[in-house]
Structures are given as C-alpha cells and as structure tokens.
Design a protein around this motif. Structure first.
Motif, PDB file in Angstrom:
ATOM      1  N   ARG A 196    -100.901   6.139  33.133  1.00  0.00           N
ATOM      2  CA  ARG A 196     -99.541   5.589  33.197  1.00  0.00           C
ATOM      3  C   ARG A 196     -98.608   6.422  32.323  1.00  0.00           C
ATOM      4  O   ARG A 196     -98.996   6.915  31.269  1.00  0.00           O
ATOM      5  CB  ARG A 196     -99.545   4.136  32.711  1.00  0.00           C
ATOM      6  CG  ARG A 196    -100.384   3.206  33.575  1.00  0.00           C
ATOM      7  CD  ARG A 196    -100.242   1.765  33.156  1.00  0.00           C
ATOM      8  NE  ARG A 196    -100.723   1.536  31.796  1.00  0.00           N
ATOM      9  CZ  ARG A 196    -100.675   0.350  31.174  1.00  0.00           C
ATOM     10  NH1 ARG A 196    -100.116  -0.690  31.796  1.00  0.00           N
ATOM     11  NH2 ARG A 196    -101.136   0.208  29.958  1.00  0.00           N
ATOM     12  N   SER A 197     -97.388   6.576  32.779  1.00  0.00           N
ATOM     13  CA  SER A 197     -96.400   7.292  31.971  1.00  0.00           C
ATOM     14  C   SER A 197     -96.070   6.449  30.737  1.00  0.00           C
ATOM     15  O   SER A 197     -96.233   5.227  30.725  1.00  0.00           O
ATOM     16  CB  SER A 197     -95.135   7.553  32.786  1.00  0.00           C
ATOM     17  OG  SER A 197     -94.577   6.314  33.231  1.00  0.00           O
ATOM     18  N   TRP A 198     -95.555   7.125  29.707  1.00  0.00           N
ATOM     19  CA  TRP A 198     -95.210   6.414  28.471  1.00  0.00           C
ATOM     20  C   TRP A 198     -93.961   5.571  28.694  1.00  0.00           C
ATOM     21  O   TRP A 198     -92.980   6.040  29.279  1.00  0.00           O
ATOM     22  CB  TRP A 198     -95.008   7.411  27.338  1.00  0.00           C
ATOM     23  CG  TRP A 198     -94.730   6.765  26.009  1.00  0.00           C
ATOM     24  CD1 TRP A 198     -93.642   6.977  25.215  1.00  0.00           C
ATOM     25  CD2 TRP A 198     -95.550   5.801  25.341  1.00  0.00           C
ATOM     26  NE1 TRP A 198     -93.727   6.210  24.089  1.00  0.00           N
ATOM     27  CE2 TRP A 198     -94.897   5.462  24.133  1.00  0.00           C
ATOM     28  CE3 TRP A 198     -96.760   5.183  25.632  1.00  0.00           C
ATOM     29  CZ2 TRP A 198     -95.410   4.551  23.223  1.00  0.00           C
ATOM     30  CZ3 TRP A 198     -97.281   4.261  24.730  1.00  0.00           C
ATOM     31  CH2 TRP A 198     -96.608   3.961  23.541  1.00  0.00           C
ATOM     32  N   LEU A 199     -94.012   4.329  28.247  1.00  0.00           N
ATOM     33  CA  LEU A 199     -92.928   3.396  28.551  1.00  0.00           C
ATOM     34  C   LEU A 199     -91.587   3.819  27.974  1.00  0.00           C
ATOM     35  O   LEU A 199     -90.527   3.393  28.461  1.00  0.00           O
ATOM     36  CB  LEU A 199     -93.287   1.993  28.082  1.00  0.00           C
ATOM     37  CG  LEU A 199     -93.312   1.687  26.581  1.00  0.00           C
ATOM     38  CD1 LEU A 199     -93.316   0.169  26.373  1.00  0.00           C
ATOM     39  CD2 LEU A 199     -94.498   2.303  25.880  1.00  0.00           C
ATOM     40  N   HIS A 200     -91.586   4.659  26.934  1.00  0.00           N
ATOM     41  CA  HIS A 200     -90.321   5.106  26.349  1.00  0.00           C
ATOM     42  C   HIS A 200     -89.969   6.545  26.745  1.00  0.00           C
ATOM     43  O   HIS A 200     -89.028   7.125  26.204  1.00  0.00           O
ATOM     44  CB  HIS A 200     -90.391   5.018  24.824  1.00  0.00           C
ATOM     45  CG  HIS A 200     -90.630   3.627  24.319  1.00  0.00           C
ATOM     46  ND1 HIS A 200     -89.798   2.564  24.620  1.00  0.00           N
ATOM     47  CD2 HIS A 200     -91.628   3.126  23.537  1.00  0.00           C
ATOM     48  CE1 HIS A 200     -90.266   1.479  24.038  1.00  0.00           C
ATOM     49  NE2 HIS A 200     -91.379   1.782  23.381  1.00  0.00           N
ATOM     50  N   GLY A 201     -90.718   7.112  27.664  1.00  0.00           N
ATOM     51  CA  GLY A 201     -90.495   8.520  28.012  1.00  0.00           C
ATOM     52  C   GLY A 201     -89.437   8.749  29.068  1.00  0.00           C
ATOM     53  O   GLY A 201     -88.901   9.856  29.190  1.00  0.00           O
ATOM     54  N   GLY A 202     -89.171   7.740  29.857  1.00  0.00           N
ATOM     55  CA  GLY A 202     -88.154   7.888  30.883  1.00  0.00           C
ATOM     56  C   GLY A 202     -88.653   8.456  32.194  1.00  0.00           C
ATOM     57  O   GLY A 202     -87.850   8.854  33.048  1.00  0.00           O
ATOM     58  N   TYR A 203     -89.980   8.503  32.387  1.00  0.00           N
ATOM     59  CA  TYR A 203     -90.536   9.036  33.626  1.00  0.00           C
ATOM     60  C   TYR A 203     -91.357   7.957  34.320  1.00  0.00           C
ATOM     61  O   TYR A 203     -92.055   7.170  33.681  1.00  0.00           O
ATOM     62  CB  TYR A 203     -91.428  10.257  33.346  1.00  0.00           C
ATOM     63  CG  TYR A 203     -90.651  11.408  32.749  1.00  0.00           C
ATOM     64  CD1 TYR A 203     -89.997  12.329  33.556  1.00  0.00           C
ATOM     65  CD2 TYR A 203     -90.544  11.545  31.357  1.00  0.00           C
ATOM     66  CE1 TYR A 203     -89.262  13.373  33.004  1.00  0.00           C
ATOM     67  CE2 TYR A 203     -89.814  12.588  30.797  1.00  0.00           C
ATOM     68  CZ  TYR A 203     -89.169  13.497  31.628  1.00  0.00           C
ATOM     69  OH  TYR A 203     -88.448  14.517  31.073  1.00  0.00           O
ATOM     70  N   GLU A 253    -105.727  13.632  25.641  1.00  0.00           N
ATOM     71  CA  GLU A 253    -104.299  13.562  25.340  1.00  0.00           C
ATOM     72  C   GLU A 253    -103.480  13.323  26.604  1.00  0.00           C
ATOM     73  O   GLU A 253    -102.366  12.793  26.522  1.00  0.00           O
ATOM     74  CB  GLU A 253    -103.839  14.866  24.684  1.00  0.00           C
ATOM     75  CG  GLU A 253    -104.506  15.166  23.348  1.00  0.00           C
ATOM     76  CD  GLU A 253    -104.135  16.547  22.839  1.00  0.00           C
ATOM     77  OE1 GLU A 253    -103.160  17.134  23.367  1.00  0.00           O
ATOM     78  OE2 GLU A 253    -104.831  17.057  21.944  1.00  0.00           O
ATOM     79  N   VAL A 254    -104.023  13.713  27.755  1.00  0.00           N
ATOM     80  CA  VAL A 254    -103.260  13.606  28.999  1.00  0.00           C
ATOM     81  C   VAL A 254    -103.886  12.642  30.007  1.00  0.00           C
ATOM     82  O   VAL A 254    -103.445  12.550  31.143  1.00  0.00           O
ATOM     83  CB  VAL A 254    -103.076  14.994  29.639  1.00  0.00           C
ATOM     84  CG1 VAL A 254    -102.076  15.808  28.840  1.00  0.00           C
ATOM     85  CG2 VAL A 254    -104.409  15.736  29.745  1.00  0.00           C
ATOM     86  N   THR A 255    -104.891  11.916  29.563  1.00  0.00           N
ATOM     87  CA  THR A 255    -105.462  10.873  30.420  1.00  0.00           C
ATOM     88  C   THR A 255    -105.150   9.484  29.863  1.00  0.00           C
ATOM     89  O   THR A 255    -105.009   8.533  30.621  1.00  0.00           O
ATOM     90  CB  THR A 255    -106.986  11.038  30.570  1.00  0.00           C
ATOM     91  OG1 THR A 255    -107.585  11.169  29.277  1.00  0.00           O
ATOM     92  CG2 THR A 255    -107.315  12.266  31.415  1.00  0.00           C
ATOM     93  N   GLY A 256    -105.047   9.400  28.540  1.00  0.00           N
ATOM     94  CA  GLY A 256    -104.649   8.126  27.942  1.00  0.00           C
ATOM     95  C   GLY A 256    -105.804   7.311  27.385  1.00  0.00           C
ATOM     96  O   GLY A 256    -106.976   7.620  27.601  1.00  0.00           O
ATOM     97  N   ALA A 257    -105.437   6.246  26.680  1.00  0.00           N
ATOM     98  CA  ALA A 257    -106.417   5.445  25.965  1.00  0.00           C
ATOM     99  C   ALA A 257    -107.460   4.819  26.882  1.00  0.00           C
ATOM    100  O   ALA A 257    -108.638   4.720  26.540  1.00  0.00           O
ATOM    101  CB  ALA A 257    -105.708   4.355  25.161  1.00  0.00           C
ATOM    102  N   SER A 302    -116.184   3.735  28.247  1.00  0.00           N
ATOM    103  CA  SER A 302    -117.523   4.286  28.450  1.00  0.00           C
ATOM    104  C   SER A 302    -117.830   4.505  29.922  1.00  0.00           C
ATOM    105  O   SER A 302    -118.484   5.475  30.302  1.00  0.00           O
ATOM    106  CB  SER A 302    -118.566   3.358  27.822  1.00  0.00           C
ATOM    107  OG  SER A 302    -119.868   3.829  28.040  1.00  0.00           O
ATOM    108  N   ALA A 303    -117.340   3.622  30.763  1.00  0.00           N
ATOM    109  CA  ALA A 303    -117.629   3.713  32.195  1.00  0.00           C
ATOM    110  C   ALA A 303    -117.063   4.988  32.813  1.00  0.00           C
ATOM    111  O   ALA A 303    -117.588   5.482  33.822  1.00  0.00           O
ATOM    112  CB  ALA A 303    -117.067   2.493  32.920  1.00  0.00           C
ATOM    113  N   GLU A 304    -115.993   5.552  32.250  1.00  0.00           N
ATOM    114  CA  GLU A 304    -115.398   6.762  32.797  1.00  0.00           C
ATOM    115  C   GLU A 304    -116.261   7.996  32.520  1.00  0.00           C
ATOM    116  O   GLU A 304    -116.274   8.943  33.302  1.00  0.00           O
ATOM    117  CB  GLU A 304    -113.989   6.979  32.219  1.00  0.00           C
ATOM    118  CG  GLU A 304    -113.026   5.837  32.487  1.00  0.00           C
ATOM    119  CD  GLU A 304    -112.791   5.603  33.963  1.00  0.00           C
ATOM    120  OE1 GLU A 304    -112.995   6.540  34.759  1.00  0.00           O
ATOM    121  OE2 GLU A 304    -112.405   4.471  34.325  1.00  0.00           O
ATOM    122  N   GLY A 305    -116.934   7.986  31.394  1.00  0.00           N
ATOM    123  CA  GLY A 305    -117.832   9.091  31.076  1.00  0.00           C
ATOM    124  C   GLY A 305    -117.155  10.409  30.767  1.00  0.00           C
ATOM    125  O   GLY A 305    -117.802  11.460  30.782  1.00  0.00           O
TER     126      GLY A 305
END
Length: 405
Positions: free
Chosen positions: A270-277, A353-357, A362-365
């Motif tokens: 998801r885009s950052w809520l304060h980024g404007g995108y 850094e570009v996939t997010g928290a 763990s399931a994503e691996g």
C-alpha cells in the motif's frame, strides 16, 4: 511440488543450445517457486528436488554429448545455476556443487579417469556430493594392498545425503599428499549426519560426515599414476571455478528476491497514507529503490558473465594454462565475488523497504532470500577476496593457489 512437468520432459527432446538449457532451468525454477517458502520452512531432505533436477536433464548439462550429456560449457552452467537459484537458493547451491564435483575428475584426474567418470555419470544420472571441507584436515588415508582406506570426519558435506556418489578428500598417512576419490554414497563406513540446522540454505544437506574405513581402489585416486600424483596448473582451477558457482547462486538469489518483491509491491504493497500517491508503484522512493537495486544487480551479472567467459578459455585448453593466466583469472573471480556478495546482501535486505511491514509475515517467506545469502557468503571472508584484487593492482602480485584462493 508438482510432478507434471518432469513427466512432460520425458517426451521432449533434450535442449540443444545454451538458450534452450537456460529455458529448461527456468521451467525447473517455476516448479520450485510454487512452494519454495513452505519447503524452506519444513527443511526436509530434498530428495524430490534432486529428482526434479535429474528428470529435467540439468544434472547432465556438462556431460559429454557422445554419452548423452548436454555437452555444454561452464558459461551455460553458471547461468543455469543462477536461474534455479532465483526460486530456491538451496537447490541452486546443490546443483552448482554437483557440477563442480562432477567436473573435479577432469580438473584433477587423468584422462582415462575423467573420461570414465563422465561417461558413467551421464549413463547413470549420478548426482554428486562432496566431503571436501578443506578446513578439516582430520581424514587420514592409509594403504591396504591395492586399496585406499579413508578414516576420519568432515564438518560439512554439502549434498551428500541426496547424492549417488561422493567425492572424498584426505591426506595420505605419513605424507602431505592429498588424495581425492569418488565413491558410492552408500559405501560401507560412510555416514552422513542430519545435523545441518543453519538459518539459511536449509535444504543443502551440508551436515557432517564420518568416514569409518571407507575403501576404494588405488586406481580411483584422482590424478595418480603408479601411486604418484601428476600435477599440472589446471589442477588449481578448482577454487576460481567453485567461487564462480558461489557468485552464480548469490546473483540468482538476489534476482529472485527482486522479482518476488516487485510482484508483491505491484499487487499488495500500500502507498504511504501521507505520500499523496494512490499506488505504491508510483511512490518516488519505491521507484528509486527498485531502479538502484536492479542497476547494481545487472552490473554484477555482466561482470560475472564476462569473467565466466574468460575462465572458459582456460577450460577449453587445460594443458596450456599457465600460472600467470590462472592467477589473473583468480583475481577477476575475486573481484566478481566481492561485488556479488555486496549486491546480494543489499538487495535481499532492502526489498523490505519497498514491500512494507506486512511483507515481513512468516507466511510470505521473503526473509529466506537474505538468510540464504547471509549464510553462504560467510563461506570465506570477502575481505580476503578484495585483498587479492588490491595487492594485484598495487604490486602485480598473483594469489597463491590455496584451498581458498
């Protein structure tokens, strides 16, 4: 893991060009990718994965065409390793080590020995393992008539539990002479331990091995004629050759990490809520990071391919390899190893850094890519690779052939 594709391969002709072999490797990788994270988590012995490599024909890639092998060279082998490692770094390593130990007969043995080994390896689709950890000098080889007897232990024996044959190494009692020999992996006295429990490369079966009087004929001692070793400079190409294997699966793991992360970013981040995108793919920092990591990876891939091509010229004329040519090649390999290590570690850590928290679940691996690179890049200190390059630049010194240089 699906078995449909291997069944299909049995009705298809074998690949007949480097591009076709790399495409076959991509097909193998697609199968491995379907459950790579789950298999990494389970950590089960990869019998099915090795059978996949056999069914696809990849294990015979370097085998002579006249015996039914792929007839390819090392430049193709490195690309195939890279392709498989995109999906599963462990299986990429197993395949790369298999290629090295298969080729070891040609590196060290007499023509009669390596021609026999390579023909048998193709005929029986052997998968190779190796009990050749050079830091363990506690395997003693004794003579018993026309036999050699290996006794001792090795801390690491990558692939041996899933192999058909294993390369042994030990020191002949009362001498400083090392002896290599290929034996069946089910030889009496050869015991592989289920003690590989590291954070990465979990499916490589790199645990310890005990050799309790493992016997093999003197005639199987690689490179020995009448119990005397016949050295040549080409014997020392084992280190730069396997270091290029390392480079190949490091780069494959990194490429797989980028591809997996990019798919995640496109579909789930998801885009950052304060980024404007509205979309993560429009975030400037996301675009910049993918561009930066991709450029670095492409640069190292190009270097690795160039160095592999330089090495192939030595493999093509083994009796003409000089100490100077060998040393200059090792320096180039050292440079590629240093850059591949840095790039792979950076790629596999920065993808978060570009996939997010949420991508840390763990399931994503996604962590397996970093764990795999981090584990194997500790094989030998990369600082010593940079030193080889630096000393050559400053003084013209060439690396002395050792187990690691």
């Amino acid at each position: 893991m699906s078995t449909a594709a291997p069944t299909q391969w049995k009705t298809l002709p074998a690949p007949d060009s480097p591009a076709a072999w790399i495409e076959r490797a991509a097909e193998v990788a697609a199968i491995l990718a379907t459950d790579a994270a789950a298999r990494d988590k389970a950590g089960a012995t990869p019998y099915t994965e090795v059978q996949l490599l056999k069914d696809s024909g990849l294990v015979t890639l370097l085998g002579p065409a006249e015996h039914g092998g792929g007839g390819q060279d090392w430049t193709t082998a490195y690309r195939v390793i890279r392709e498989v490692a995109k999906a599963d770094g462990s299986i990429g390593q197993l395949l790369g080590y298999h290629y090295l130990w298969n080729w070891a007969a040609r590196l060290v043995g007499t023509r009669e020995q390596w021609e026999h080994v390579e023909a048998e390896a193709v005929r029986h689709t052997w998968f190779f393992g190796g009990a050749v950890n050079p830091r363990d000098s506690d395997v003693v080889v004794t003579e018993d008539g026309d036999d050699l007897v290996f006794t001792g232990a090795k801390t690491f024996s990558t692939g041996s539990r899933v192999s058909d044959v294993t390369v042994l190494e030990g020191v002949l009692e009362g001498t400083d002479r090392h002896i290599f020999a290929i034996v069946p992996s089910d030889s009496p006295g050869l015991t592989f331990h289920d003690d590989w429990d590291n954070i990465g490369q979990r499916l490589t079966e790199s645990g310890g091995v005990t050799l309790d009087g493992v016997r093999t004929p003197w005639a199987s001692a690689a490179g020995y004629v009448d119990k005397e070793f016949r050295p040549r400079v080409y014997n020392t190409l084992n280190v730069p050759t396997i270091q290029l294997v390392f480079i190949s699966f490091y780069l494959g793991i990194a490429a797989g990490a980028l591809e997996t992360a990019a798919t995640y970013t496109r579909t789930r981040t998801r885009s950052w809520l304060h980024g404007g995108y509205d979309k993560a793919v429009d975030e400037p920092y996301v675009i910049d990071t993918y561009g930066d990591l991709t450029a670095k990876l492409w640069a190292v891939e190009a270097l690795a391919d160039a160095v592999a091509a330089e090495g192939q010229k030595l493999h093509d004329a083994p009796d003409e390899v000089t100490e100077q040519a060998r040393g200059e090649f090792e320096v180039r390999v050292a440079a590629a190893k240093a850059r591949a290590t840095d790039a792979a570690l950076e790629v596999t850590s920065r993808i978060f850094e570009v996939t997010g928290a949420r991508a840390t679940a763990s399931a994503e691996g996604l962590d397996r890519f970093w764990r795999n690179v981090r584990t194997h890049t500790l094989h030998d200190p990369v600082a010593y690779k940079r030193r080889e390059v630096g000393r050559h630049v400053l003084t013209g010194e060439l690396p002395e052939p050792t187990w690691y240089s």
